[in-house]
Structure formats: structure tokens, C-alpha cells
Write a protein that holds these residues in place. Structure first.
Motif, mmCIF file in Angstrom:
data_model
loop_
_atom_site.group_PDB
_atom_site.id
_atom_site.type_symbol
_atom_site.label_atom_id
_atom_site.label_comp_id
_atom_site.label_asym_id
_atom_site.label_seq_id
_atom_site.Cartn_x
_atom_site.Cartn_y
_atom_site.Cartn_z
ATOM 1 N N LYS A 105 -11.628 -91.657 -30.982
ATOM 2 C CA LYS A 105 -12.576 -92.146 -30.039
ATOM 3 C C LYS A 105 -12.919 -91.331 -29.170
ATOM 4 O O LYS A 105 -14.023 -91.338 -28.482
ATOM 5 N N TRP A 106 -12.384 -89.907 -29.126
ATOM 6 C CA TRP A 106 -13.035 -88.963 -28.260
ATOM 7 C C TRP A 106 -14.449 -88.641 -28.856
ATOM 8 O O TRP A 106 -15.371 -88.376 -27.916
ATOM 9 N N PHE A 107 -14.488 -88.272 -30.049
ATOM 10 C CA PHE A 107 -16.023 -88.136 -30.657
ATOM 11 C C PHE A 107 -16.829 -89.569 -30.326
ATOM 12 O O PHE A 107 -18.050 -89.058 -30.047
ATOM 13 N N ASP A 108 -16.208 -90.558 -30.361
ATOM 14 C CA ASP A 108 -17.147 -91.654 -30.239
ATOM 15 C C ASP A 108 -17.389 -91.695 -28.949
ATOM 16 O O ASP A 108 -18.771 -92.059 -28.553
ATOM 17 N N GLU A 109 -16.900 -91.332 -27.870
ATOM 18 C CA GLU A 109 -17.171 -91.547 -26.417
ATOM 19 C C GLU A 109 -18.111 -90.302 -26.066
ATOM 20 O O GLU A 109 -19.360 -90.497 -25.605
ATOM 21 N N PHE A 110 -18.097 -88.927 -26.843
ATOM 22 C CA PHE A 110 -18.945 -88.360 -26.552
ATOM 23 C C PHE A 110 -20.233 -88.382 -27.182
ATOM 24 O O PHE A 110 -21.545 -88.096 -26.650
ATOM 25 N N ALA A 111 -20.544 -89.012 -28.347
ATOM 26 C CA ALA A 111 -21.661 -89.551 -29.038
ATOM 27 C C ALA A 111 -22.195 -90.659 -28.310
ATOM 28 O O ALA A 111 -23.436 -90.374 -27.950
ATOM 29 N N LYS A 112 -21.802 -91.307 -27.693
ATOM 30 C CA LYS A 112 -22.351 -92.515 -26.760
ATOM 31 C C LYS A 112 -22.888 -92.200 -25.540
ATOM 32 O O LYS A 112 -23.975 -92.395 -25.262
ATOM 33 N N ARG A 113 -22.131 -90.995 -24.840
ATOM 34 C CA ARG A 113 -22.586 -90.485 -23.505
ATOM 35 C C ARG A 113 -23.660 -89.363 -23.604
ATOM 36 O O ARG A 113 -24.912 -89.399 -22.851
ATOM 37 N N GLU A 143 -17.351 -79.511 -25.676
ATOM 38 C CA GLU A 143 -18.781 -80.226 -25.870
ATOM 39 C C GLU A 143 -19.822 -79.488 -25.590
ATOM 40 O O GLU A 143 -21.069 -79.920 -26.414
ATOM 41 N N ASP A 144 -19.987 -78.505 -25.040
ATOM 42 C CA ASP A 144 -21.380 -77.668 -25.170
ATOM 43 C C ASP A 144 -21.560 -77.142 -26.387
ATOM 44 O O ASP A 144 -22.817 -76.816 -26.803
ATOM 45 N N VAL A 168 -11.978 -84.159 -14.058
ATOM 46 C CA VAL A 168 -13.029 -84.329 -15.132
ATOM 47 C C VAL A 168 -12.257 -85.783 -15.870
ATOM 48 O O VAL A 168 -10.962 -85.485 -16.392
ATOM 49 N N LYS A 169 -12.807 -86.858 -16.318
ATOM 50 C CA LYS A 169 -12.559 -87.697 -17.178
ATOM 51 C C LYS A 169 -12.109 -87.240 -18.642
ATOM 52 O O LYS A 169 -12.730 -86.582 -19.115
ATOM 53 N N ARG A 170 -10.802 -87.356 -19.009
ATOM 54 C CA ARG A 170 -10.608 -86.906 -20.394
ATOM 55 C C ARG A 170 -10.651 -88.013 -21.484
ATOM 56 O O ARG A 170 -10.317 -89.350 -20.988
#
Length: 250
Positions: free
Chosen positions: A50-58, A25-26, A5-7
């Protein structure tokens, strides 16, 4: 062999609270689903790290787009081109952000609307999309997601703004014509949605006369741009509403 899993790692300093761990994430998904994918809250979350930004984008921007424009999303993906994948934030911004807002803040116009931005009845035609295409490009699919009016803009009068997106722009006749005509990019402005270069359709002489009619604009005042990813944005000077039309609305 199990998949790795990509972190997504926080890039803040050692004092950043994110180093103590992130919410699953769930769980984040359910929280934002309960908020009906509130764009203001998604934007705030994206600025945390960055973690939250990536989650928001995906995830979050994708769900926001599907909730706000499901028919458009289905059509954009119907030919398998997946034009939106990987760029959900840009599309989300396109659906709600007015480029005529004086502030560069992503969602400043949600709580601080430009004076005159909201009008009782728009002068824009609902069939605006095709009128913005040159006759040779009428088979292309162009979606005008929003149009708005900024009233009483000094000497310029009433200003109209519109924005949208092409379906399969990379293979469109519009892009082919822009390349064939050696259209120039805007010297300094970038697309406000995806930050790529903008072609000037006025310079390429590709704005049909029907556009002014459908926009209710003065002749020669229409200008618009299309970026490398197929986002469009444009503006025009609107023809003043006559006294008789004002009376009808009253």
C-alpha cells in the motif's frame, strides 16, 4: 506548531520486507526520473504494498502524465478545475492502455501487442475530437488521447478504438444533456480507467453523423461511452481500405 506528515503503512503480513522500512521518497523519485517514468515499472512498484501504491498515485503517475502529455495537462488545469488531481493513475492508464486488448492486465499491450494493433498509417482523423460531440456541445473541450486499429477481426472486419477525456466534464454541456435525456448507464461494464459507471451515448442518441466520417467507419457502427469522470472510450467498424489505397502504400 509543525505539520504532521501523513504516513502510509504497509498492509502486508508480518513477514513482509516492507516492515523493515522504506526507501526515502526523494530517492524513489530520482530513480524513476532516471527511468523516464517507465509505466511498466510504476505498475510493478504499485503492486508491492500500500505504501508504494500510494506513492505511485501521488507522485509517479503525475510525473508520468506531465512527461507524456504536458500540453494536455496544462490545459486541463488552466481553468482551476483540477480535474486530474487525485486521479493520476487513471489518466496515465488512459494515455497508454488500449481497452481492446483481450487481457485485463494494465500494461499487457506494451510487450504483447494485439495482432494488427500497429498499422503503417492510421485512418483516424487528427481532428476527431469535435466530430464526437453533438452540435449543442461543440464548445466543450474533448481530447482524444489515442486511437488505434485492430485488423482482421473475423467477420467484423477491422475494428477501430479510441479514448480520451473531457475538460471540466462536471460543468460540461455534454453531461447536462446526458442527465436531461435520462441516458442509461451500461448495465455491467465500468470505465477501464477509473472504475466508475459509463453513460451510453448511442442510447441517448448523441453520436453525430460526422463521427463516422472522421473515423472512416461504416454508418451506424460507431458507439462510445463517457464515464462520470469524463473519460471516453469507443469503437467502430472501419471501412475496408480499397485496393488502390493498398497500392499507394506499397
Amino acid at each position: 506548531m509543525s505539520l504532521v506528515v501523513k504516513r502510509y503503512r504497509c498492509t502486508h503480513s508480518a513477514s513482509c520486507a516492507c516492515l523493515k522500512g522504506h526507501v526515502r521518497e526523494d530517492a524513489m523519485y530520482l530513480v524513476f526520473k532516471h527511468m523516464n517514468w517507465n509505466p511498466k515499472m510504476i505498475a510493478i512498484l504499485s503492486s508491492v504494498c500500500k505504501w508504494f501504491d500510494e506513492f505511485a498515485k501521488r507522485v509517479l503517475w503525475k510525473e508520468f502524465c506531465n512527461a507524456r502529455a504536458p500540453k494536455m495537462m496544462k490545459d486541463l488545469h488552466s481553468d482551476g478545475s483540477h480535474i486530474v488531481d487525485g486521479n493520476w493513475k487513471a489518466l496515465g492508464k488512459l494515455l497508454i492502455y488500449c481497452a481492446g486488448c483481450p487481457s485485463g492486465d494494465l500494461f499487457s499491450n506494451i510487450h504483447d501487442p494485439v495482432p494488427g494493433h500497429f498499422v503503417y498509417r492510421t485512418r483516424f482523423s487528427r481532428t476527431l475530437g469535435k466530430s464526437l460531440l453533438a452540435p449543442q456541445c461543440r464548445s466543450d473541450a474533448l481530447y482524444v488521447s489515442e486511437s488505434c486499429e485492430h485488423l482482421d477481426q473475423g467477420e467484423e472486419g477491422d475494428l477501430g478504438l479510441f479514448r480520451g477525456i473531457f475538460k471540466s466534464f462536471a460543468a460540461s454541456k455534454m453531461k447536462k444533456m446526458l442527465i436531461e435525456r435520462q441516458a442509461n448507464f451500461h448495465p455491467n461494464k465500468m470505465c477501464p480507467y477509473c472504475k466508475t459507471k459509463l453513460w451510453n451515448l448511442m442510447q441517448a442518441d448523441m453520436i453525430p453523423s460526422s463521427a463516422a466520417v472522421r473515423l472512416g467507419a461504416e454508418d451506424g457502427s460507431v458507439e462510445y461511452y463517457v464515464c462520470l469522470n469524463g473519460h471516453i472510450l469507443g469503437s467502430c467498424i472501419l471501412i475496408p481500405i480499397s485496393d488502390s489505397e493498398d497500392t499507394k502504400e506499397d
